[in-house]
Design an enzyme around this catalytic site. Sequence first.
Site, PDB file in Angstrom:
ATOM      1  N   SER A 138       0.759  -1.160  -0.011  1.00 31.68           N
ATOM      2  CA  SER A 138       0.114  -0.090  -0.123  1.00 31.68           C
ATOM      3  C   SER A 138       0.923   1.289  -0.055  1.00 31.68           C
ATOM      4  O   SER A 138       1.871   1.368   0.953  1.00 31.68           O
ATOM      5  CB  SER A 138      -0.691  -0.069   1.149  1.00 31.68           C
ATOM      6  OG  SER A 138      -1.862   1.007   1.286  1.00 31.68           O
ATOM      7  N   LYS A 164      -1.184  -0.768  -4.364  1.00 28.95           N
ATOM      8  CA  LYS A 164      -2.446  -0.245  -3.895  1.00 28.95           C
ATOM      9  C   LYS A 164      -1.990   1.213  -3.769  1.00 28.95           C
ATOM     10  O   LYS A 164      -1.179   1.633  -3.277  1.00 28.95           O
ATOM     11  CB  LYS A 164      -3.180  -0.582  -2.553  1.00 28.95           C
ATOM     12  CG  LYS A 164      -4.114   0.242  -2.130  1.00 28.95           C
ATOM     13  CD  LYS A 164      -5.140  -0.558  -1.072  1.00 28.95           C
ATOM     14  CE  LYS A 164      -4.663  -0.155   0.108  1.00 28.95           C
ATOM     15  NZ  LYS A 164      -5.612  -0.586   1.405  1.00 28.95           N
ATOM     16  N   GLU A 216     -11.316   0.667  -4.129  1.00 30.73           N
ATOM     17  CA  GLU A 216     -11.492   0.431  -2.667  1.00 30.73           C
ATOM     18  C   GLU A 216     -12.361   1.712  -1.925  1.00 30.73           C
ATOM     19  O   GLU A 216     -11.819   2.886  -2.177  1.00 30.73           O
ATOM     20  CB  GLU A 216     -10.364   0.242  -1.952  1.00 30.73           C
ATOM     21  CG  GLU A 216     -10.815  -0.343  -0.441  1.00 30.73           C
ATOM     22  CD  GLU A 216      -9.505  -0.693   0.398  1.00 30.73           C
ATOM     23  OE1 GLU A 216      -9.653  -1.472   1.108  1.00 30.73           O
ATOM     24  OE2 GLU A 216      -8.332  -0.544  -0.031  1.00 30.73           O
ATOM     25  N   GLY A 293      -4.392  -3.813   5.705  1.00 33.33           N
ATOM     26  CA  GLY A 293      -3.379  -3.410   6.928  1.00 33.33           C
ATOM     27  C   GLY A 293      -3.830  -2.049   7.547  1.00 33.33           C
ATOM     28  O   GLY A 293      -4.417  -1.327   6.770  1.00 33.33           O
TER      29      GLY A 293
END
Length: 372
Positions: A138, A164, A216, A293
């Site tokens: 990420s 991400k 997302e 996470g």
Amino acid sequence: MSIPIKQVKLHKLSMRLNNPFMTSFGTLQDKEFFIIEAVDKDGKRGFGESVAFTSPWYTEETVKTNEHVMEDFLIPILQKNEIAHPDEVSNLFSSIRRNNMAKAAIEGAIWDLYAKRENMSLSEALGGTKKTIDVGISIGIQPTIQDLLHVIEKYVKEGYKRVKIKIKPGRDIDVLREVRFHFPELSIMADANSAYTLKDVEHLKKMDELDLMMLEQPLAHDDIVDHAKLQAAIETPICLDESINSLDDVKKAIQLGSCKIINIKIGRVGGITEAKRIHDYCEKYNIPVWCGGMLEAGVGRAHNVALTTLPQFILPGDTAGSSHYWQEDIIRPEVEVEQGMIHVPDKPGIGYEIDGEALKKATVGVKTFDFH
């Protein structure tokens, strides 16, 4: 036979991230959190980790509210009740509304202690089967596109299975187009952290040309209905994150068609037991899941690794290696990523040892609660 808990300790820690982490709702450099230590009468120790931030931008919970709820409500409930299995903890805590991150932190310590008492790994105790798990990375919002491309290139070379990218209005389509141009084969997902509304439908439709793995949480943090309207209007799979706080939320989201993918975070849903229920339901309805996470230190990271060994975690999670986040983690060995994979430990419990010196160095306070 009950788990004979003798003591629970709340270790309050403060650790500095290697790099500031910027999202659509703020920047984080120093992370405060709790390591929960549950000790049994035989001296075995189980560990959990709180994941709330100091400010309530991700959910309403904070480090301070976690401390208050654990100390004044959850630990007293544990002191008054016997537990034979960690699955019972979420039922015991059900009289307390929400505060899922506080619940998950304590439940995690009980799960680790239980697995150690049973002499099995946490992944085995959960019914996990994988020996390795695929992981992605990420990346927070970078100062420039060039900076972002440089960071992505570094992680692609390290073998991460997907990237991400955090986005927000004004730093989205153009950024993603540039990334896709430079990395035509890379699995890319965009994380909006609730930065858009249904007024942005036409704008978000442009993502369909970029072959994204998922978008997302584009809309409000507590929304399921509007996401269904957006998913009907775009081809890019929507993944829900902040909207999913329980199995009931998942059932509603699937029924309405609000998303095609679910992000499971242990802290957000109230613990491993609820995370497992969500996993099992998604497996039944063929909805891919992955483990998100929360900038965890080693204990929380180890819990994520164990959870991800369940079969429906078919997309790479956010569980990057310890060194990506911390100069020095509090576990030994640290979580390491090799060619985009983590080897799942097979030692009892979380499979990693607490580094006492590193824990002590990061600790800013300890509270001890005795059980009778």
